[in-house]
Design a protein around this motif. Structure first.
Motif, mmCIF file in Angstrom:
data_model
loop_
_atom_site.group_PDB
_atom_site.id
_atom_site.type_symbol
_atom_site.label_atom_id
_atom_site.label_comp_id
_atom_site.label_asym_id
_atom_site.label_seq_id
_atom_site.Cartn_x
_atom_site.Cartn_y
_atom_site.Cartn_z
ATOM 1 N N ASP A 24 0.823 -1.206 0.000
ATOM 2 C CA ASP A 24 0.000 0.000 0.000
ATOM 3 C C ASP A 24 0.860 1.260 0.000
ATOM 4 O O ASP A 24 0.380 2.342 0.319
ATOM 5 C CB ASP A 24 -0.934 0.002 1.222
ATOM 6 C CG ASP A 24 -2.008 -1.053 1.127
ATOM 7 O OD1 ASP A 24 -2.487 -1.304 0.007
ATOM 8 O OD2 ASP A 24 -2.380 -1.626 2.168
ATOM 9 N N ARG A 27 -0.434 4.105 -2.201
ATOM 10 C CA ARG A 27 -1.675 4.656 -1.643
ATOM 11 C C ARG A 27 -1.351 5.601 -0.485
ATOM 12 O O ARG A 27 -1.910 6.687 -0.373
ATOM 13 C CB ARG A 27 -2.578 3.522 -1.153
ATOM 14 C CG ARG A 27 -3.897 4.008 -0.571
ATOM 15 C CD ARG A 27 -4.707 2.870 0.034
ATOM 16 N NE ARG A 27 -4.010 2.116 1.065
ATOM 17 C CZ ARG A 27 -3.846 2.520 2.332
ATOM 18 N NH1 ARG A 27 -4.291 3.699 2.712
ATOM 19 N NH2 ARG A 27 -3.218 1.759 3.197
ATOM 20 N N ILE A 28 -0.420 5.205 0.371
ATOM 21 C CA ILE A 28 -0.026 6.030 1.511
ATOM 22 C C ILE A 28 0.578 7.346 1.053
ATOM 23 O O ILE A 28 0.312 8.400 1.623
ATOM 24 C CB ILE A 28 0.954 5.258 2.415
ATOM 25 C CG1 ILE A 28 0.214 4.132 3.133
ATOM 26 C CG2 ILE A 28 1.633 6.165 3.417
ATOM 27 C CD1 ILE A 28 1.117 3.164 3.848
ATOM 28 N N PHE A 30 -0.110 9.080 -1.512
ATOM 29 C CA PHE A 30 -1.085 10.000 -2.087
ATOM 30 C C PHE A 30 -2.215 10.359 -1.134
ATOM 31 O O PHE A 30 -3.144 11.053 -1.515
ATOM 32 C CB PHE A 30 -1.622 9.433 -3.409
ATOM 33 C CG PHE A 30 -0.610 9.535 -4.506
ATOM 34 C CD1 PHE A 30 -0.488 10.696 -5.246
ATOM 35 C CD2 PHE A 30 0.253 8.487 -4.758
ATOM 36 C CE1 PHE A 30 0.471 10.811 -6.236
ATOM 37 C CE2 PHE A 30 1.215 8.592 -5.755
ATOM 38 C CZ PHE A 30 1.323 9.752 -6.494
ATOM 39 N N GLU A 31 -2.137 9.916 0.111
ATOM 40 C CA GLU A 31 -3.086 10.345 1.127
ATOM 41 C C GLU A 31 -2.577 11.623 1.767
ATOM 42 O O GLU A 31 -1.371 11.872 1.796
ATOM 43 C CB GLU A 31 -3.222 9.273 2.214
ATOM 44 C CG GLU A 31 -3.960 8.047 1.800
ATOM 45 C CD GLU A 31 -4.076 7.026 2.929
ATOM 46 O OE1 GLU A 31 -3.433 7.211 3.980
ATOM 47 O OE2 GLU A 31 -4.797 6.053 2.732
ATOM 48 N N PRO A 32 -3.469 12.439 2.311
ATOM 49 C CA PRO A 32 -3.015 13.626 3.051
ATOM 50 C C PRO A 32 -2.131 13.201 4.231
ATOM 51 O O PRO A 32 -2.422 12.211 4.905
ATOM 52 C CB PRO A 32 -4.312 14.267 3.540
ATOM 53 C CG PRO A 32 -5.371 13.732 2.635
ATOM 54 C CD PRO A 32 -4.908 12.364 2.213
ATOM 55 N N ASP A 33 -1.064 13.943 4.460
ATOM 56 C CA ASP A 33 -0.123 13.611 5.527
ATOM 57 C C ASP A 33 -0.696 14.039 6.872
ATOM 58 O O ASP A 33 -0.941 15.208 7.115
ATOM 59 C CB ASP A 33 1.218 14.303 5.279
ATOM 60 C CG ASP A 33 2.269 13.927 6.312
ATOM 61 O OD1 ASP A 33 2.026 12.999 7.105
ATOM 62 O OD2 ASP A 33 3.339 14.567 6.320
ATOM 63 N N ALA A 34 -0.897 13.071 7.745
ATOM 64 C CA ALA A 34 -1.408 13.346 9.086
ATOM 65 C C ALA A 34 -0.264 13.450 10.085
ATOM 66 O O ALA A 34 -0.474 13.390 11.289
ATOM 67 C CB ALA A 34 -2.384 12.252 9.496
ATOM 68 N N LEU A 37 3.642 9.981 8.392
ATOM 69 C CA LEU A 37 3.968 9.376 7.106
ATOM 70 C C LEU A 37 5.066 8.323 7.243
ATOM 71 O O LEU A 37 4.956 7.228 6.705
ATOM 72 C CB LEU A 37 4.381 10.451 6.093
ATOM 73 C CG LEU A 37 4.657 9.993 4.673
ATOM 74 C CD1 LEU A 37 3.399 9.382 4.072
ATOM 75 C CD2 LEU A 37 5.134 11.164 3.830
ATOM 76 N N SER A 40 3.663 5.153 8.831
ATOM 77 C CA SER A 40 2.773 4.446 7.907
ATOM 78 C C SER A 40 3.575 3.710 6.841
ATOM 79 O O SER A 40 3.256 2.570 6.485
ATOM 80 C CB SER A 40 1.812 5.422 7.234
ATOM 81 O OG SER A 40 0.970 6.022 8.178
ATOM 82 N N THR A 44 3.642 -0.483 6.350
ATOM 83 C CA THR A 44 3.250 -1.166 5.114
ATOM 84 C C THR A 44 4.416 -1.943 4.511
ATOM 85 O O THR A 44 4.220 -3.028 3.972
ATOM 86 C CB THR A 44 2.616 -0.198 4.093
ATOM 87 O OG1 THR A 44 1.966 -0.967 3.087
ATOM 88 C CG2 THR A 44 3.626 0.715 3.447
ATOM 89 N N VAL A 100 0.854 17.377 -1.023
ATOM 90 C CA VAL A 100 1.162 16.649 0.200
ATOM 91 C C VAL A 100 2.636 16.868 0.509
ATOM 92 O O VAL A 100 3.489 16.665 -0.327
ATOM 93 C CB VAL A 100 0.892 15.123 0.020
ATOM 94 C CG1 VAL A 100 1.271 14.378 1.277
ATOM 95 C CG2 VAL A 100 -0.545 14.877 -0.344
#
Length: 101
Positions: A24, A27-28, A30-34, A37, A40, A44, A100
């Motif tokens: 993944d 996918r990680i 391209f997700e918003p960074d909380a 990162l 995550s 994965t 991001v």
């Protein structure tokens, strides 16, 4: 190294006939960074490698941002293979989307 790189850069569902192969990681990215990162990415990578390449033992994973390009992320894996226990290194340079960082 090439098997690890192939595994990590293959998106789950991309491989015909084996939809669970891959990681993944994309996918990680391209997700918003909380703010987590690096954690995550490490989770994965460890999950995919332990499932698909159980003979590879990850010693460490280090994630760093490029000073020149904030949208470039370097992931360094130090690993051994059950056969010889020599520590090897794999560097992945991953481009983050512009919004991001």
């Amino acid at each position: 190294r090439s098997n690890i790189k192939n595994l990590l850069l293959t998106v789950k569902g991309e491989r015909l006939g084996n939809p669970t192969f891959g990681s993944d990681l994309m996918r990680i990215l391209f997700e918003p960074d909380a703010g987590d990162l690096g954690n995550s990415i490490e989770e994965t990578i460890r999950a995919s490698v332990s499932e698909w390449l159980p003979h590879v033992k990850i010693k460490s994973i280090k994630t760093t941002s490029s000073v020149r390009n904030p949208n470039l992320l370097n992931v360094r894996l130090d690993f051994t293979i059950d056969v010889d226990q020599n520590v090897e290194t794999l560097d992945l340079n991953l481009a983050l989307p512009d919004d991001v960082s």
